[in-house]
Motif scaffolding. Structure first.
Motif, PDB file in Angstrom:
ATOM      1  N   LEU A 223      36.026  31.012  33.974  1.00 56.03           N
ATOM      2  CA  LEU A 223      35.762  32.313  35.004  1.00 56.03           C
ATOM      3  C   LEU A 223      36.482  32.301  36.074  1.00 56.03           C
ATOM      4  O   LEU A 223      36.357  31.448  37.068  1.00 56.03           O
ATOM      5  N   MET A 224      37.023  33.301  36.212  1.00 55.33           N
ATOM      6  CA  MET A 224      37.745  33.514  37.822  1.00 55.33           C
ATOM      7  C   MET A 224      37.565  35.010  38.213  1.00 55.33           C
ATOM      8  O   MET A 224      37.641  35.719  37.353  1.00 55.33           O
ATOM      9  N   ARG A 225      37.476  35.017  39.469  1.00 54.24           N
ATOM     10  CA  ARG A 225      37.051  36.306  40.011  1.00 54.24           C
ATOM     11  C   ARG A 225      38.267  37.173  40.483  1.00 54.24           C
ATOM     12  O   ARG A 225      38.868  37.297  41.474  1.00 54.24           O
ATOM     13  N   THR A 226      38.885  37.916  39.299  1.00 54.40           N
ATOM     14  CA  THR A 226      39.950  38.878  39.577  1.00 54.40           C
ATOM     15  C   THR A 226      39.501  40.328  39.616  1.00 54.40           C
ATOM     16  O   THR A 226      40.266  41.143  40.304  1.00 54.40           O
ATOM     17  N   GLY A 227      38.258  40.529  39.438  1.00 51.83           N
ATOM     18  CA  GLY A 227      37.874  41.949  39.485  1.00 51.83           C
ATOM     19  C   GLY A 227      38.075  42.739  38.050  1.00 51.83           C
ATOM     20  O   GLY A 227      37.727  43.756  37.766  1.00 51.83           O
ATOM     21  N   SER A 228      38.477  41.898  37.052  1.00 52.57           N
ATOM     22  CA  SER A 228      38.685  42.579  35.651  1.00 52.57           C
ATOM     23  C   SER A 228      37.453  43.045  35.083  1.00 52.57           C
ATOM     24  O   SER A 228      37.683  43.726  33.979  1.00 52.57           O
ATOM     25  N   VAL A 345      38.404  45.300  44.219  1.00 54.67           N
ATOM     26  CA  VAL A 345      39.118  46.212  45.531  1.00 54.67           C
ATOM     27  C   VAL A 345      40.357  45.346  45.853  1.00 54.67           C
ATOM     28  O   VAL A 345      41.574  46.089  46.073  1.00 54.67           O
ATOM     29  N   ARG A 346      40.421  43.852  46.144  1.00 54.42           N
ATOM     30  CA  ARG A 346      41.705  43.387  46.575  1.00 54.42           C
ATOM     31  C   ARG A 346      42.886  43.349  45.522  1.00 54.42           C
ATOM     32  O   ARG A 346      44.080  43.392  45.888  1.00 54.42           O
ATOM     33  N   ASN A 347      42.338  43.213  44.298  1.00 51.63           N
ATOM     34  CA  ASN A 347      43.235  43.034  43.248  1.00 51.63           C
ATOM     35  C   ASN A 347      43.630  44.429  42.153  1.00 51.63           C
ATOM     36  O   ASN A 347      44.199  44.132  41.211  1.00 51.63           O
ATOM     37  N   ASN A 348      43.469  45.561  43.031  1.00 53.26           N
ATOM     38  CA  ASN A 348      43.942  46.816  42.251  1.00 53.26           C
ATOM     39  C   ASN A 348      43.166  47.091  40.938  1.00 53.26           C
ATOM     40  O   ASN A 348      43.798  47.534  39.898  1.00 53.26           O
ATOM     41  N   GLU A 349      41.821  46.536  40.946  1.00 50.23           N
ATOM     42  CA  GLU A 349      41.152  46.622  39.754  1.00 50.23           C
ATOM     43  C   GLU A 349      40.272  48.228  39.673  1.00 50.23           C
ATOM     44  O   GLU A 349      39.625  48.384  38.764  1.00 50.23           O
ATOM     45  N   VAL A 350      40.108  48.687  40.996  1.00 49.63           N
ATOM     46  CA  VAL A 350      39.325  50.032  40.966  1.00 49.63           C
ATOM     47  C   VAL A 350      40.168  51.221  40.789  1.00 49.63           C
ATOM     48  O   VAL A 350      41.362  51.215  40.615  1.00 49.63           O
TER      49      VAL A 350
END
Length: 350
Positions: A223-228, A345-350
């Motif tokens: 598990l990694m926090r990418t926003g995916s 928000v940081r990784n262009n996932e929104v």
């Protein structure tokens, strides 16, 4: 000398021998392979417009590489490419629309990349499709899409870049698999199948490519926090499945930041290592599963018993797939998921 003393001395000797062997192996392989640098290299990152791919692309730009990213959404590619261009040197970033499951798309994109940046030195096969739901709710299409994205996509890209790497007897391929490629994920069977296929392909490819100076590395993140999670395909009891997944994805200690996982993956590429599993609790899980497979599968069976069943009567349980952002609830948007929300928000996932 007592028996206990002999056993203690034997244990110490065995530990020192193992440590010495491991250190010697690491030093020897590093000398033989050399320390790889990304500076001045041409790097391709599939699925590089958001999430883990974007994080890796940022780090490669920062290391002085020319970077090409691709994805299916033109707006997301443009936003990501503009950001990367601001971080790097002018003319050293290329963004393109490409469906990795379409071989002609792959060829067209790579032609654009090589014309603009030169031969590919590093290929990062990162494009992925997250899907969750009980087995009874999955369709043949879920499996086909997973294999198309996680296996055929990396296969198409690798087959296109390998000839140029072999001719120069130099190159790196990083295949972004998952802990699901090592240990089956309960309620993630279609995803598991695709990632298992990628792990098998990646290991087999490495064994044959290495004689040409090409090193293939497989990264299996937990598990990694990418926003995916927002873009995951959810079947079954949508809100319950999604909220559980997103909460787990946000827990410190169980999940790691995308930046941490990207650093681990790129360090493994530099060393020419075969595999890295991160964060460490998942490496321990993979080791346990490999050694005690029957026991591990029994434990996963217990977990499966605790998971929610698919809705509807047995034999008629297929449910429509919904994106995570379509089934948000107060629980999935609570303080429990704050880290994942900020990562999105940081990784262009929104």
């Amino acid at each position: 000398m007592s028996l206990s003393s002999k056993l203690a001395r034997t244990a110490v000797a065995a530990t020192l021998t193992a440590a010495g062997t491991a250190a010697g192996y690491k030093l020897t392989t590093r000398v033989l392979r050399g320390r790889y640098s990304f500076a001045g290299k041409t790097c391709v990152v599939t699925g590089g417009s958001r999430g883990f791919g974007l994080v890796i692309a940022r780090k490669l730009v920062r290391a002085g590489a020319a970077v090409a990213i691709c994805a299916r959404d033109a707006d997301q590619v443009r936003r990501a490419a503009d950001e990367l261009a601001r971080r790097g040197e002018p003319g050293r970033v290329v963004g393109g629309v490409c469906d990795v499951t379409n071989r002609e798309d792959v060829r067209r994109f790579l032609k654009t990349v090589t014309e603009a940046l030169g031969p590919v030195d590093l290929l990062v096969n990162n494009a992925g499709l997250i899907s969750f739901g009980p087995q009874a709710s999955l369709t043949a299409g879920d499996y086909e899409n997973s294999l198309a994205t996680h296996f055929w996509g990396p296969y198409f890209f690798s087959e296109e870049v390998l000839p140029m790497m072999k001719r120069r007897r130099s190159g790196r391929i990083l295949n972004v698999a998952s802990i699901g490629g090592r240990v089956p994920l309960v309620h993630g069977n279609a995803y598991t199948v695709g990632k298992h296929a990628l792990v098998g392909y990646s290991e087999g490819l490495r064994s044959e490519a290495v004689k040409f100076g090409v090193y293939v590395t497989t990264v299996c993140p937990g598990l990694m926090r990418t926003g995916s999670p927002r873009h995951a395909l959810i079947r079954g009891k949508h809100e319950v499945e999604y909220a559980g997944f997103k909460i787990l994805d946000s827990l410190p200690g169980l999940s790691c930041s995308a930046e941490y996982a990207a650093d681990a993956a790129l360090e493994a590429v530099k060393d020419g290592r075969a595999e890295v599993i991160t964060p460490w609790p998942f490496a321990a899980v993979a080791t346990f599963h490999g050694v005690f497979r029957n026991f591990s599968l029994d434990l996963l069976g217990l977990l499966g018993r605790a998971m929610p069943d698919a809705p509807g009567p047995i034999g008629d349980q297929v449910t429509a797939a919904k994106k995570g952002y379509e089934v948000e609830t107060p629980l999935s948007r609570s303080a429990l998921t704050g880290l994942t929300e900020r990562a999105a928000v940081r990784n262009n996932e929104v």
